[in-house]
Design a protein around this motif. Structure first.
Motif, PDB file in Angstrom:
ATOM      1  N   SER A  90     -42.595 -38.005  -8.889  1.00 20.42           N
ATOM      2  CA  SER A  90     -42.008 -38.172  -7.514  1.00 20.42           C
ATOM      3  C   SER A  90     -42.701 -37.499  -6.418  1.00 20.42           C
ATOM      4  N   ILE A  91     -43.894 -37.388  -6.535  1.00 21.24           N
ATOM      5  CA  ILE A  91     -44.917 -36.917  -5.575  1.00 21.24           C
ATOM      6  C   ILE A  91     -44.983 -38.057  -4.571  1.00 21.24           C
ATOM      7  N   PRO A  92     -45.140 -38.046  -3.103  1.00 21.56           N
ATOM      8  CA  PRO A  92     -45.138 -39.205  -2.342  1.00 21.56           C
ATOM      9  C   PRO A  92     -46.659 -39.323  -2.297  1.00 21.56           C
ATOM     10  N   SER A  93     -46.934 -40.498  -1.496  1.00 18.19           N
ATOM     11  CA  SER A  93     -48.380 -40.764  -1.247  1.00 18.19           C
ATOM     12  C   SER A  93     -49.346 -39.467  -0.660  1.00 18.19           C
ATOM     13  N   LYS A  94     -50.407 -39.403  -1.846  1.00 14.54           N
ATOM     14  CA  LYS A  94     -51.496 -38.377  -1.260  1.00 14.54           C
ATOM     15  C   LYS A  94     -51.876 -38.451   0.245  1.00 14.54           C
ATOM     16  N   ASN A  95     -52.236 -39.757   0.189  1.00 20.30           N
ATOM     17  CA  ASN A  95     -53.089 -40.057   1.459  1.00 20.30           C
ATOM     18  C   ASN A  95     -52.170 -40.043   2.731  1.00 20.30           C
ATOM     19  N   ASN A  96     -50.897 -40.889   2.751  1.00 18.74           N
ATOM     20  CA  ASN A  96     -50.021 -40.846   3.680  1.00 18.74           C
ATOM     21  C   ASN A  96     -49.004 -39.565   3.987  1.00 18.74           C
ATOM     22  N   VAL A  97     -48.593 -38.679   3.045  1.00 22.54           N
ATOM     23  CA  VAL A  97     -47.988 -37.662   2.924  1.00 22.54           C
ATOM     24  C   VAL A  97     -48.322 -36.332   2.679  1.00 22.54           C
ATOM     25  N   ILE A  98     -49.070 -36.202   1.620  1.00 22.34           N
ATOM     26  CA  ILE A  98     -49.232 -34.848   1.129  1.00 22.34           C
ATOM     27  C   ILE A  98     -50.525 -34.113   1.693  1.00 22.34           C
TER      28      ILE A  98
END
Length: 312
Positions: A90-98
């Motif tokens: 359930s982790i959002p996109s690393k590039n776009n969010v995290i």
């Protein structure tokens, strides 16, 4: 006293409204994980709370409200791995969010208050030795202006995690392989000006310049507070853990990140049941106080050494 928020669940991601309500009210109620009817009342008054450590994979829900913590000293343990949704569902996109959230948080509170965690590390057919080396460098390149340190650890096979990771075909990770990977990662970290340490690992990597971590760290708090702390090692953690004493205000089986390696969730069904009982207005993270519950106020005091010390 130091507040941990929380090793047991991702409060910044899923329970930030509850947390800020608790800050406003000045206390939180926490059930004893070993006896559900025993509840501790924990003061969140700045006079007795010397610091707060947040543990998260996505602090985005908290960022607009950090001004409410102006009376507190705090820092974040921010886990940012190179795993995909087969591992961190359930982790959002690393590039776009995290990654942008990591960078924004650092811009707001300072890089010394955002600790990058690349853990736990495991190997399988997808997440190979070479994979970790490659993507660790990609992350280091983007995060190094926004943090001072990276903490690593290797996957521990707890009873709770063995079932959850069964489908990942995790390979045996020998100590020699751990040393070799750690050596590769610390060389990358150093090239980007980052220090590295290990979380609760018995393996000695100091010959590579990798120290044992104190994730809840009296040294860091002393620097941030400009005052020493008189506090002991946390005896409730594993022997290899270097953390100082703290009070955790979270609850097990409440994190919705869906990480396969998580030791704090026993089953997805239990997580679903517990999160359904969450009320952000309640002093408890999960549910309400019942007629059979016993509330005991935890004795708390500041650990700051405010008096001048003399050597004779």
């Amino acid at each position: 006293m130091i507040i941990s928020a929380s090793r047991r669940t991702d409060i910044p991601t899923y329970y930030s409204e509850w947390f800020f309500n608790r800050i406003k009210e000045g206390y939180a109620l926490v059930r004893n994980p070993m006896n559900a009817h025993q509840i501790s009342k924990i003061s969140l008054n700045p006079d007795v709370v010397d610091g707060i450590v947040f543990w998260t994979k996505n602090p985005t829900p908290m960022l607009a409200k950090l001004d409410r913590l102006k009376d507190y000293t705090y820092y974040f343990q921010f886990t940012l791995n190179a795993y995909g949704q087969d591992v961190e569902a359930s982790i959002p996109s690393k590039n776009n969010v995290i990654i942008p959230a990591f960078q924004k948080l650092s811009d707001m509170i300072g890089p010394e208050k955002v600790i990058w965690r690349y853990d736990p590390i495991f190997l399988n057919e997808t997440y190979t030795f070479e994979y970790h080396v490659h993507y660790f460098e990609e992350l280091a390149k983007r995060l190094s202006p926004y943090t001072k340190k990276c903490t690593i650890s290797f996957l521990d096979f707890y009873r709770n995690t063995e079932k959850n990771i069964a489908g990942l075909s995790v390979e045996k990770f020998t100590q020699d392989m751990q040393e070799l990977l750690a050596k590769s990662l610390v060389e990358i970290a150093k090239s980007y000006g980052l220090k590295m340490d290990t979380c609760a690992e018995g393996i000695d990597l100091q010959k590579y310049g990798i120290d044992h971590a104190r994730c809840i760290d009296d040294r860091l708090f002393s620097a941030l507070l400009n005052c020493p702390l008189k506090v002991g090692k946390d005896k409730n953690q594993r022997l290899e853990c270097g953390c100082i004493e703290s009070l955790d205000i979270g609850a097990y089986n409440t994190c919705r990140n869906g990480c396969r390696y998580c030791y704090a969730n026993y089953s997805a069904k239990t997580v679903s049941t517990n999160t359904g009982k969450h009320n952000p207005e309640s002093p408890l993270l999960v549910g309400e106080v019942g007629p059979d519950d016993k509330i005991t106020e935890r004795k708390m005091h500041s650990c700051l050494v405010n008096q001048m010390q003399f050597d004779f």
